[in-house]
Design a protein around this motif. Structure first.
Motif, PDB file in Angstrom:
ATOM      1  N   MET A 173     -38.016  81.208 144.880  1.00 18.90           N
ATOM      2  CA  MET A 173     -37.601  79.965 144.228  1.00 18.90           C
ATOM      3  C   MET A 173     -38.812  79.245 143.647  1.00 18.90           C
ATOM      4  SD  MET A 173     -34.797  78.246 146.717  1.00 18.90           S
ATOM      5  CE  MET A 173     -33.298  79.081 147.160  1.00 18.90           C
ATOM      6  N   ASP A 174     -38.589  78.580 142.520  1.00 22.08           N
ATOM      7  CA  ASP A 174     -39.663  77.756 141.967  1.00 22.08           C
ATOM      8  C   ASP A 174     -39.654  76.397 142.668  1.00 22.08           C
ATOM      9  OD1 ASP A 174     -37.766  76.046 140.727  1.00 22.08           O
ATOM     10  OD2 ASP A 174     -37.870  77.140 138.843  1.00 22.08           O
ATOM     11  N   ASN A 175     -40.619  75.576 142.339  1.00 20.23           N
ATOM     12  CA  ASN A 175     -40.784  74.285 143.004  1.00 20.23           C
ATOM     13  C   ASN A 175     -39.545  73.403 142.880  1.00 20.23           C
ATOM     14  OD1 ASN A 175     -42.508  72.585 144.551  1.00 20.23           O
ATOM     15  ND2 ASN A 175     -42.815  71.312 142.743  1.00 20.23           N
ATOM     16  N   ASN A 176     -38.926  73.373 141.692  1.00 21.06           N
ATOM     17  CA  ASN A 176     -37.737  72.546 141.496  1.00 21.06           C
ATOM     18  C   ASN A 176     -36.581  73.001 142.379  1.00 21.06           C
ATOM     19  OD1 ASN A 176     -38.940  70.863 139.593  1.00 21.06           O
ATOM     20  ND2 ASN A 176     -38.349  72.174 137.892  1.00 21.06           N
ATOM     21  N   GLU A 177     -36.385  74.314 142.469  1.00 25.94           N
ATOM     22  CA  GLU A 177     -35.315  74.847 143.314  1.00 25.94           C
ATOM     23  C   GLU A 177     -35.578  74.529 144.789  1.00 25.94           C
ATOM     24  OE1 GLU A 177     -33.670  78.875 141.290  1.00 25.94           O
ATOM     25  OE2 GLU A 177     -35.817  78.878 141.791  1.00 25.94           O
ATOM     26  N   LEU A 178     -36.840  74.669 145.209  1.00 22.63           N
ATOM     27  CA  LEU A 178     -37.192  74.358 146.598  1.00 22.63           C
ATOM     28  C   LEU A 178     -36.922  72.894 146.923  1.00 22.63           C
ATOM     29  CD1 LEU A 178     -40.507  76.373 146.996  1.00 22.63           C
ATOM     30  CD2 LEU A 178     -38.353  76.797 148.204  1.00 22.63           C
ATOM     31  N   MET A 179     -37.336  71.996 146.013  1.00 21.70           N
ATOM     32  CA  MET A 179     -37.132  70.565 146.246  1.00 21.70           C
ATOM     33  C   MET A 179     -35.648  70.228 146.277  1.00 21.70           C
ATOM     34  SD  MET A 179     -39.944  69.108 146.832  1.00 21.70           S
ATOM     35  CE  MET A 179     -40.777  70.538 147.463  1.00 21.70           C
ATOM     36  N   SER A 180     -34.887  70.819 145.393  1.00 22.66           N
ATOM     37  CA  SER A 180     -33.443  70.590 145.362  1.00 22.66           C
ATOM     38  C   SER A 180     -32.806  71.025 146.688  1.00 22.66           C
ATOM     39  CB  SER A 180     -32.825  71.352 144.196  1.00 22.66           C
ATOM     40  OG  SER A 180     -31.433  71.212 144.209  1.00 22.66           O
ATOM     41  N   ASN A 181     -33.182  72.194 147.166  1.00 23.02           N
ATOM     42  CA  ASN A 181     -32.670  72.678 148.445  1.00 23.02           C
ATOM     43  C   ASN A 181     -33.104  71.794 149.607  1.00 23.02           C
ATOM     44  OD1 ASN A 181     -31.127  75.354 148.528  1.00 23.02           O
ATOM     45  ND2 ASN A 181     -32.682  75.730 146.982  1.00 23.02           N
ATOM     46  N   LEU A 182     -34.351  71.348 149.575  1.00 21.41           N
ATOM     47  CA  LEU A 182     -34.868  70.476 150.633  1.00 21.41           C
ATOM     48  C   LEU A 182     -34.058  69.188 150.716  1.00 21.41           C
ATOM     49  CD1 LEU A 182     -37.059  69.648 152.734  1.00 21.41           C
ATOM     50  CD2 LEU A 182     -38.318  68.683 150.803  1.00 21.41           C
ATOM     51  N   PHE A 183     -33.829  68.545 149.573  1.00 17.50           N
ATOM     52  CA  PHE A 183     -33.104  67.281 149.581  1.00 17.50           C
ATOM     53  C   PHE A 183     -31.620  67.474 149.920  1.00 17.50           C
ATOM     54  CE2 PHE A 183     -36.921  65.944 147.320  1.00 17.50           C
ATOM     55  CZ  PHE A 183     -37.214  64.778 148.006  1.00 17.50           C
ATOM     56  N   SER A 184     -31.049  68.571 149.489  1.00 17.33           N
ATOM     57  CA  SER A 184     -29.661  68.862 149.862  1.00 17.33           C
ATOM     58  C   SER A 184     -29.526  69.050 151.365  1.00 17.33           C
ATOM     59  CB  SER A 184     -29.167  70.123 149.146  1.00 17.33           C
ATOM     60  OG  SER A 184     -29.064  69.921 147.786  1.00 17.33           O
ATOM     61  N   GLU A 185     -30.439  69.807 151.920  1.00 18.76           N
ATOM     62  CA  GLU A 185     -30.408  70.056 153.374  1.00 18.76           C
ATOM     63  C   GLU A 185     -30.666  68.759 154.143  1.00 18.76           C
ATOM     64  OE1 GLU A 185     -29.756  72.392 156.712  1.00 18.76           O
ATOM     65  OE2 GLU A 185     -29.422  72.872 154.615  1.00 18.76           O
ATOM     66  N   ALA A 186     -31.597  67.945 153.659  1.00 19.27           N
ATOM     67  CA  ALA A 186     -31.887  66.666 154.320  1.00 19.27           C
ATOM     68  C   ALA A 186     -30.658  65.764 154.307  1.00 19.27           C
ATOM     69  CB  ALA A 186     -33.072  65.980 153.649  1.00 19.27           C
ATOM     70  N   THR A 187     -29.965  65.702 153.177  1.00 16.01           N
ATOM     71  CA  THR A 187     -28.749  64.898 153.072  1.00 16.01           C
ATOM     72  C   THR A 187     -27.705  65.370 154.073  1.00 16.01           C
ATOM     73  OG1 THR A 187     -29.158  64.447 150.737  1.00 16.01           O
ATOM     74  CG2 THR A 187     -26.900  64.185 151.508  1.00 16.01           C
ATOM     75  N   LYS A 188     -27.516  66.663 154.125  1.00 12.76           N
ATOM     76  CA  LYS A 188     -26.544  67.250 155.057  1.00 12.76           C
ATOM     77  C   LYS A 188     -26.902  66.911 156.506  1.00 12.76           C
ATOM     78  CE  LYS A 188     -25.643  71.695 156.841  1.00 12.76           C
ATOM     79  NZ  LYS A 188     -26.112  73.037 156.829  1.00 12.76           N
ATOM     80  N   LEU A 189     -28.170  67.091 156.874  1.00  9.10           N
ATOM     81  CA  LEU A 189     -28.593  66.822 158.248  1.00  9.10           C
ATOM     82  C   LEU A 189     -28.488  65.341 158.602  1.00  9.10           C
ATOM     83  CD1 LEU A 189     -31.673  69.223 158.486  1.00  9.10           C
ATOM     84  CD2 LEU A 189     -29.433  69.504 159.590  1.00  9.10           C
ATOM     85  N   LYS A 190     -28.770  64.477 157.644  1.00 12.08           N
ATOM     86  CA  LYS A 190     -28.615  63.033 157.880  1.00 12.08           C
ATOM     87  C   LYS A 190     -27.160  62.687 158.166  1.00 12.08           C
ATOM     88  CE  LYS A 190     -32.352  60.835 155.314  1.00 12.08           C
ATOM     89  NZ  LYS A 190     -32.626  59.974 154.148  1.00 12.08           N
ATOM     90  N   LYS A 191     -26.258  63.237 157.364  1.00 13.72           N
ATOM     91  CA  LYS A 191     -24.830  62.963 157.558  1.00 13.72           C
ATOM     92  C   LYS A 191     -24.347  63.462 158.916  1.00 13.72           C
ATOM     93  CE  LYS A 191     -23.490  62.827 152.727  1.00 13.72           C
ATOM     94  NZ  LYS A 191     -22.811  63.494 151.617  1.00 13.72           N
TER      95      LYS A 191
END
Length: 93
Positions: free
Chosen positions: A36-54
């Motif tokens: 994955m490129d940097n943008n894909e990694l960041m997108s996945n990171l924030f998606s996972e963070a949102t999920k874990l927060k919820k």
């Protein structure tokens, strides 16, 4: 009575297999993200963070603890990047 290696190995077979399973799990995770490129990694990171927060599994205290744990192993530039990521995740809803 002294134990022999066969007995020791038999008793610890589950621990050995658990470690193999973890190693395979980590390899699968690495394979998922390695191309994955940097943008894909960041997108996945924030998606996972949102999920874990919820799910109540991620909060600012956990992120600060992670930052404190990782920072000694990072150079100044990496520490700043980690700090910015933690701040961005904390600000995200």
């Amino acid at each position: 009575m002294p134990r022999d290696f066969k007995s020791f190995a038999k008793e610890n077979e589950k621990v050995i297999n658990d470690n193999k399973d973890k190693a395979n799990e980590y390899q699968d995770i690495l394979n998922k993200y390695k191309n994955m490129d940097n943008n894909e990694l960041m997108s996945n990171l924030f998606s996972e963070a949102t999920k874990l927060k919820k799910e109540g599994k991620l909060d600012s205290q956990t992120l600060c603890s992670l930052q404190s744990t990782l920072s000694p192993f990072l150079n100044t530039e990496q520490q700043e990047m980690l700090k910015n990521l933690v701040n961005a995740i904390n600000e995200q809803k």
